[in-house]
Design a protein around this motif. Structure first.
Motif, PDB file in Angstrom:
ATOM      1  N   LEU A   1       0.817  -1.209   0.000  1.00 50.69           N
ATOM      2  CA  LEU A   1       0.000   0.000   0.000  1.00 50.69           C
ATOM      3  C   LEU A   1       0.853   1.263   0.000  1.00 50.69           C
ATOM      4  O   LEU A   1       0.439   2.301  -0.529  1.00 50.69           O
ATOM      5  CB  LEU A   1      -0.926   0.002   1.214  1.00 50.69           C
ATOM      6  CG  LEU A   1      -2.222  -0.810   1.086  1.00 50.69           C
ATOM      7  CD1 LEU A   1      -2.882  -0.967   2.438  1.00 50.69           C
ATOM      8  CD2 LEU A   1      -3.169  -0.151   0.097  1.00 50.69           C
ATOM      9  N   LYS A   2       2.036   1.202   0.589  1.00 50.15           N
ATOM     10  CA  LYS A   2       2.902   2.376   0.636  1.00 50.15           C
ATOM     11  C   LYS A   2       3.320   2.834  -0.760  1.00 50.15           C
ATOM     12  O   LYS A   2       3.685   3.996  -0.944  1.00 50.15           O
ATOM     13  CB  LYS A   2       4.154   2.064   1.470  1.00 50.15           C
ATOM     14  CG  LYS A   2       3.871   1.772   2.927  1.00 50.15           C
ATOM     15  CD  LYS A   2       5.121   1.341   3.661  1.00 50.15           C
ATOM     16  CE  LYS A   2       4.814   0.979   5.108  1.00 50.15           C
ATOM     17  NZ  LYS A   2       5.998   0.484   5.841  1.00 50.15           N
ATOM     18  N   LYS A   3       3.271   1.935  -1.736  1.00 49.67           N
ATOM     19  CA  LYS A   3       3.701   2.266  -3.092  1.00 49.67           C
ATOM     20  C   LYS A   3       2.549   2.663  -4.010  1.00 49.67           C
ATOM     21  O   LYS A   3       2.782   3.069  -5.147  1.00 49.67           O
ATOM     22  CB  LYS A   3       4.430   1.062  -3.706  1.00 49.67           C
ATOM     23  CG  LYS A   3       5.688   0.650  -2.958  1.00 49.67           C
ATOM     24  CD  LYS A   3       6.371  -0.503  -3.660  1.00 49.67           C
ATOM     25  CE  LYS A   3       7.652  -0.925  -2.950  1.00 49.67           C
ATOM     26  NZ  LYS A   3       8.340  -2.018  -3.655  1.00 49.67           N
TER      27      LYS A   3
ATOM     28  N   VAL B   1      -1.989   7.001  -1.951  1.00 50.04           N
ATOM     29  CA  VAL B   1      -2.179   6.310  -0.682  1.00 50.04           C
ATOM     30  C   VAL B   1      -0.973   6.578   0.202  1.00 50.04           C
ATOM     31  O   VAL B   1       0.167   6.518  -0.263  1.00 50.04           O
ATOM     32  CB  VAL B   1      -2.358   4.792  -0.889  1.00 50.04           C
ATOM     33  CG1 VAL B   1      -2.438   4.064   0.455  1.00 50.04           C
ATOM     34  CG2 VAL B   1      -3.612   4.514  -1.711  1.00 50.04           C
ATOM     35  N   THR B   2      -1.206   6.873   1.484  1.00 50.58           N
ATOM     36  CA  THR B   2      -0.113   7.034   2.444  1.00 50.58           C
ATOM     37  C   THR B   2      -0.363   6.135   3.641  1.00 50.58           C
ATOM     38  O   THR B   2      -1.508   5.923   4.056  1.00 50.58           O
ATOM     39  CB  THR B   2       0.007   8.497   2.913  1.00 50.58           C
ATOM     40  OG1 THR B   2      -1.259   8.941   3.415  1.00 50.58           O
ATOM     41  CG2 THR B   2       0.451   9.397   1.793  1.00 50.58           C
TER      42      THR B   2
ATOM     43  N   ASP C   1       2.429   3.427  12.136  1.00 50.24           N
ATOM     44  CA  ASP C   1       1.535   2.626  12.960  1.00 50.24           C
ATOM     45  C   ASP C   1       0.544   1.829  12.126  1.00 50.24           C
ATOM     46  O   ASP C   1      -0.340   1.163  12.674  1.00 50.24           O
ATOM     47  CB  ASP C   1       0.766   3.532  13.934  1.00 50.24           C
ATOM     48  CG  ASP C   1       1.686   4.216  14.928  1.00 50.24           C
ATOM     49  OD1 ASP C   1       2.591   3.534  15.451  1.00 50.24           O
ATOM     50  OD2 ASP C   1       1.526   5.430  15.167  1.00 50.24           O
ATOM     51  N   GLY C   2       0.665   1.911  10.782  1.00 49.05           N
ATOM     52  CA  GLY C   2      -0.223   1.158   9.907  1.00 49.05           C
ATOM     53  C   GLY C   2      -1.517   1.863   9.572  1.00 49.05           C
ATOM     54  O   GLY C   2      -2.423   1.243   8.997  1.00 49.05           O
ATOM     55  N   ASN C   3      -1.647   3.151   9.902  1.00 50.78           N
ATOM     56  CA  ASN C   3      -2.847   3.908   9.541  1.00 50.78           C
ATOM     57  C   ASN C   3      -2.765   4.326   8.074  1.00 50.78           C
ATOM     58  O   ASN C   3      -1.746   4.860   7.635  1.00 50.78           O
ATOM     59  CB  ASN C   3      -2.983   5.135  10.432  1.00 50.78           C
ATOM     60  CG  ASN C   3      -3.074   4.775  11.902  1.00 50.78           C
ATOM     61  OD1 ASN C   3      -3.892   3.943  12.288  1.00 50.78           O
ATOM     62  ND2 ASN C   3      -2.230   5.371  12.727  1.00 50.78           N
ATOM     63  N   VAL C   4      -3.841   4.106   7.325  1.00 48.18           N
ATOM     64  CA  VAL C   4      -3.855   4.312   5.884  1.00 48.18           C
ATOM     65  C   VAL C   4      -4.754   5.501   5.551  1.00 48.18           C
ATOM     66  O   VAL C   4      -5.843   5.656   6.115  1.00 48.18           O
ATOM     67  CB  VAL C   4      -4.357   3.060   5.147  1.00 48.18           C
ATOM     68  CG1 VAL C   4      -4.289   3.247   3.640  1.00 48.18           C
ATOM     69  CG2 VAL C   4      -3.545   1.838   5.569  1.00 48.18           C
ATOM     70  N   GLU C   5      -4.301   6.336   4.617  1.00 47.15           N
ATOM     71  CA  GLU C   5      -5.107   7.447   4.116  1.00 47.15           C
ATOM     72  C   GLU C   5      -5.096   7.434   2.597  1.00 47.15           C
ATOM     73  O   GLU C   5      -4.084   7.083   1.980  1.00 47.15           O
ATOM     74  CB  GLU C   5      -4.578   8.784   4.626  1.00 47.15           C
ATOM     75  CG  GLU C   5      -4.725   8.969   6.130  1.00 47.15           C
ATOM     76  CD  GLU C   5      -4.283  10.344   6.600  1.00 47.15           C
ATOM     77  OE1 GLU C   5      -4.458  10.639   7.796  1.00 47.15           O
ATOM     78  OE2 GLU C   5      -3.774  11.125   5.771  1.00 47.15           O
TER      79      GLU C   5
ATOM     80  N   ARG D   1       3.473  15.220   1.360  1.00 49.78           N
ATOM     81  CA  ARG D   1       3.834  13.797   1.367  1.00 49.78           C
ATOM     82  C   ARG D   1       4.519  13.466   0.047  1.00 49.78           C
ATOM     83  O   ARG D   1       4.079  13.900  -1.010  1.00 49.78           O
ATOM     84  CB  ARG D   1       2.594  12.924   1.568  1.00 49.78           C
ATOM     85  CG  ARG D   1       1.805  13.323   2.803  1.00 49.78           C
ATOM     86  CD  ARG D   1       0.575  12.494   2.967  1.00 49.78           C
ATOM     87  NE  ARG D   1      -0.209  12.998   4.082  1.00 49.78           N
ATOM     88  CZ  ARG D   1      -1.162  12.318   4.713  1.00 49.78           C
ATOM     89  NH1 ARG D   1      -1.435  11.089   4.321  1.00 49.78           N
ATOM     90  NH2 ARG D   1      -1.825  12.848   5.703  1.00 49.78           N
ATOM     91  N   PHE D   2       5.566  12.682   0.166  1.00 49.09           N
ATOM     92  CA  PHE D   2       6.348  12.372  -1.027  1.00 49.09           C
ATOM     93  C   PHE D   2       6.957  10.993  -0.873  1.00 49.09           C
ATOM     94  O   PHE D   2       7.436  10.620   0.208  1.00 49.09           O
ATOM     95  CB  PHE D   2       7.464  13.412  -1.198  1.00 49.09           C
ATOM     96  CG  PHE D   2       8.396  13.108  -2.344  1.00 49.09           C
ATOM     97  CD1 PHE D   2       8.004  13.308  -3.655  1.00 49.09           C
ATOM     98  CD2 PHE D   2       9.669  12.607  -2.094  1.00 49.09           C
ATOM     99  CE1 PHE D   2       8.855  13.015  -4.706  1.00 49.09           C
ATOM    100  CE2 PHE D   2      10.531  12.323  -3.130  1.00 49.09           C
ATOM    101  CZ  PHE D   2      10.127  12.530  -4.452  1.00 49.09           C
TER     102      PHE D   2
END
Length: 820
Positions: A156-158, A162-163, A167-171, A700-701
């Motif tokens: 998901l980080k890629k 999506v960020t 702590d594993g919180n996704v936006e 965010r980058f």
């Protein structure tokens, strides 16, 4: 257990009927050899095309001996094509098969090498890892070789837009309220602990991830931020194939196995995975000052938490193409996620009044907390196509039963005393049942005008029991506290219907417009709690324009809704830290999101692409955690001093205005760069504080570089940065993480081994979280252990998939579509 028994019996019945059906079909056999060497050619593709319709109806690939066998063919006249890289394609026409014919043996088929030698051929095309579509971005994780050793949270980080924080919180586009699906279907496993679920799905099982920022009326309206759909791998190759993946590391260990079997028009797939995050210590401190009139209390807490997590997943599924227009798809899954935290804290508390010391104390606290969920989910999907192209009927039944179970304990002792003076035990087992039934129908009025409609019912039933015990200092025992214990019964029913149209306007604009209506009723059996039913009208539209050179513009609007999840409504008060109490809120109102997006995308011939979006997200009844300080706080018969209580509340209105740029650039034939940049201005109007406005800017980058070396060796570097941002009650810290990895493929790319390093030069990520209220200021410093090293091994066995058209009766999209 009855369901599992009936499902297993159903799978066996389908298998028997399918195998019996294949015996009535016709068979073709043959063998493919190299003309010059007379050696067998493995993995040569064999395609069978119906000469009357000119459609490929089936196919296979050759085995290690160059042999192939195709069964279940109906009578007709066919063209058979034989192809392999580096050889001239061969075509056999007018192959006639009649009912009752014996198996047709084509004997030996000889292929001649191409005029150019194989080592002179340069492959310039690459499978796209990122695809920009009209309403979503698709990240093809299966094509990202270096990500296969991690978990879903790493993939998901890629994904563009999506960020994921540490702590594993996704936006998604800066919004954490996301509807998560697996293969287009919801599951109760996401409602208890999203981080645990995402950390326990191996990346090796993921085919792709869809980030849907502009869901249309057909999609379920839950999730103001949009939808993230995790699509697991499937395989429609005839025969048996599968893969095994093993990862060992200093922080994470996992293993998974996938097995696929297909014969003619029936396939079965099964998987199992185990995942464990090894025990790691997280040091933390809290420096907190609170004021009550002239009295000032300072609290210093210094300690650590030993944290570990584990998860297990297993499942079985089938897909049966009953005929060319009808298919039946079913699945059964099992999930078990657990986490545990053991803590030790030294506490110093001092009280002054008018600057004069009044009292001080030194306390030691031992605590632990455990959480997890055992979940079983199942689904049955009927698909029917009609004579008109795009005319389809789709009926889906899916359900899940989750058993979340959370508990904690804490005991406090004065530093100069031998016996504890206070403590609490809490245990909250529960059950979360979800049922989804939907019917979708698509009808093409003309070739350029498509109408889609459907209905859906969602039923969720949550039952939770809280059993609280309090330590009695005089007896030295714990006794049940009926004033804190309770039982919660929560039932939610959603009835939805939608109408959507897709058409072209003036042969210039592509339009998809529709509306969804949802009626929600909630019954809750909890003291002094009543939630009225509510209705929502949810319009959406996407207008796009395609230009030459693979360019397009789009303007989209969607209205979404965010209903609280299990952990947000459960009023259970977690007292593992009696100075910082957390609880759910069963009175949460649904959050409504109005989302606007203006986007431009372009794809390049060299495989590169770029997507630029301007977006505005306006959330009313915005849901956020909110902290309130109490000099004294009563829970049942117990009174707690100097307490902060954090409960999720409907804050007010949140405005998010942002710019997102994502792209992939193949700088050379060997070096590929992918990056994402997002800048968001957040403004929150806090109705709890008389309309107080909080503004914050967040950047965010992330950047991913992949370099292909000779001999199937791949190097990768990945970095992810998020700036600090103001919140409604303080500040969220900046974060920076990075990964280095390389992977070597061997055994004709059937196997690979990889080594990964995460933050290799920093043991911890230093986080300072600020919480500020009118009479309260807290600095929480957390050292998150993030450095890790790992080694992974992947092995694929059986036949490899080859590129082909539609298979016999397979006129359905292999990847599951998102449910409505």
């Amino acid at each position: 257990m009855k369901f599992i028994y009936y499902s297993f019996s159903f799978f066996l019945l389908l298998s028997f009927s399918t195998f019996a059906q294949s015996k009535t079909g016709l068979k073709i056999t043959g063998k493919v050899l190299d003309t010059a060497t007379n050696q067998p050619i493995e993995y040569a593709s064999i395609g069978v095309t119906d000469q009357q319709t000119n459609k490929m109806i089936t196919g296979t690939i050759t085995d290690a001996n160059g042999a192939f066998e195709i069964t279940g063919i109906l009578p007709g006249t066919f063209t058979i094509s034989i192809d392999f890289v580096g050889y001239q394609k061969k075509t056999l026409k007018d192959i006639a098969l009649k009912a009752g014919d014996k198996p047709l043996a084509l004997n030996t088929i000889l292929l001649t090498t191409s005029v150019k030698a194989l080592d002179e051929v340069t492959v310039v095309g690459q499978a796209a890892i990122v695809e920009n579509q009209i309403d979503k971005i698709v990240y093809n994780a299966a094509n990202d070789i270096t990500s296969q050793g991690g978990a879903a949270i790493d993939v998901l980080k890629k994904v563009p837009q999506v960020t994921v924080d540490i702590d594993g919180n996704v936006e998604l586009q800066g919004n954490p309220n996301i509807r998560f699906l697996i293969n287009g279907k919801p599951s109760s496993v996401f409602g208890n602990s999203l981080a645990d679920a995402l950390a326990s799905i191996p990346a090796s099982q993921i085919k792709s991830i869809e980030a849907i920022t502009s869901p249309g009326a057909k999609y379920d309206a839950q999730g103001t931020g949009g939808i993230i759909n995790i699509i697991l791998k499937d395989n429609r190759v005839q025969g048996i194939n599968g893969s095994i993946n093993l990862t060992a590391g200093t922080r994470l260990e996992n293993g998974s196995a996938n097995l696929n079997y297909r014969r003619n028009n029936f396939g079965v797939n099964a998987f199992f995975s185990g995942n464990e995050q090894l025990n790691s210590r997280k040091p933390s401190t809290q420096d907190r000052t609170s004021t009550n009139a002239r009295t000032v209390t300072r609290l210093l807490q210094d300690g650590y938490q030993d944290f570990r997590r584990s998860g297990y997943r297993a499942g079985i599924g089938f897909d049966w193409d009953i005929n060319k227009k009808t298919a039946l798809i079913g699945a059964l899954g099992y999930n078990d996620f657990r986490n545990r935290s053991d803590g030790f804290t030294q506490i110093q508390q001092s009280v002054t009044e008018g600057g004069i010391p009044i009292s001080s104390s030194n306390i030691v606290r031992n605590s632990n907390s455990k959480g997890g969920i055992l979940d079983v989910d199942w689904s049955l999907n009927y698909k029917r196509k009609f004579n008109k192209e795009k005319q389809e009927l789709d009926i889906l039944y899916s359900a899940s039963i989750g058993k979340p179970d959370n508990s904690y304990s804490q005991v406090q002792t004065y530093a100069d005393a031998g016996l504890p003076y206070s403590g609490t035990l809490g245990h909250t087992p529960g059950t979360d049942r979800q049922t989804n039934i939907s019917l979708d129908y698509a009808h093409p009025v003309t070739k350029k005008f498509l109408v889609e409609t459907g209905i859906k019912t969602v039923i969720q039933h949550i039952n939770t029991v809280a059993d609280i015990s309090v330590f009695n200092a005089s007896s030295g025992n714990y006794s049940s506290d009926p004033t804190q214990s309770y039982q919660l019964d929560y039932q939610m029913k959603v009835y939805a219907g939608y109408l959507s149209t897709t058409f072209s306007l003036f042969n210039y604009l592509n339009i998809k417009a529709g509306a969804r209506y949802e009626h929600t009723s909630v019954l809750i059996d909890f003291p002094n709690t009543s939630i009225p039913a509510y209705d929502n009208f949810l319009p959406s539209f996407v207008v796009s324009r395609d230009f030459k050179h693979d360019q397009s513009f789009k303007l989209a609007f969607t209205r979404r809704i965010e209903r609280a999840e299990y952990d947000e409504i459960n009023p259970f008060k977690n007292l593992s830290d009696p100075y910082n109490i957390t609880a759910g809120n069963p009175l949460l109102k649904p959050e409504i999101g109005n989302n606007f997006e203006l986007g431009y995308s372009r794809s390049f011939k060299n495989g590169g692409n770029v997507y630029v979006a301007l977006f505005e997200r306006i959330n009313t009844n915005d849901i956020k955690p909110y902290t309130t300080f109490y000099p004294t706080y009563q829970i049942g018969d117990s009174t707690y001093q100097n307490v902060s209580v954090t409960i999720r509340q409907n804050i007010g209105i949140e405005y998010n205005s942002g710019l997102s740029i994502s792209g992939s650039v193949p700088l050379t034939d060997h070096l590929n760069i992918r990056g994402n940049l997002m800048a968001t201005h957040k403004s929150v109007v806090n109705s709890l504080l008389a309309g107080n406005v909080t503004n914050g800017m967040n950047y965010r980058f992330n950047l991913n570089a992949t370099y292909q070396l000779p001999k199937d060796l791949i190097l990768e570097g990945f970095g992810n940065y998020s700036s600090a941002i103001n919140t409604i009650q303080g500040k969220r810290p900046q974060q920076f993480t990075y990964n280095l990895a390389f992977r070597k493929q061997f055994w004709h790319k059937k196997a690979s081994i990889g080594i990964t390093a995460t933050n290799p030069f920093n043991q911890y990520i230093h986080q300072v979280i600020t919480v500020r209220t009118a009479n309260y200021l807290s600095y929480n410093t957390i050292l998150v252990p993030y450095r890790s090293f790992g080694i992974s091994f992947t092995y694929k066995f059986g036949k490899l998939e080859f590129k082909k058209g539609k298979e016999p009766g397979n006129e359905f999209i292999n990847a599951p579509s998102v449910e409505n």
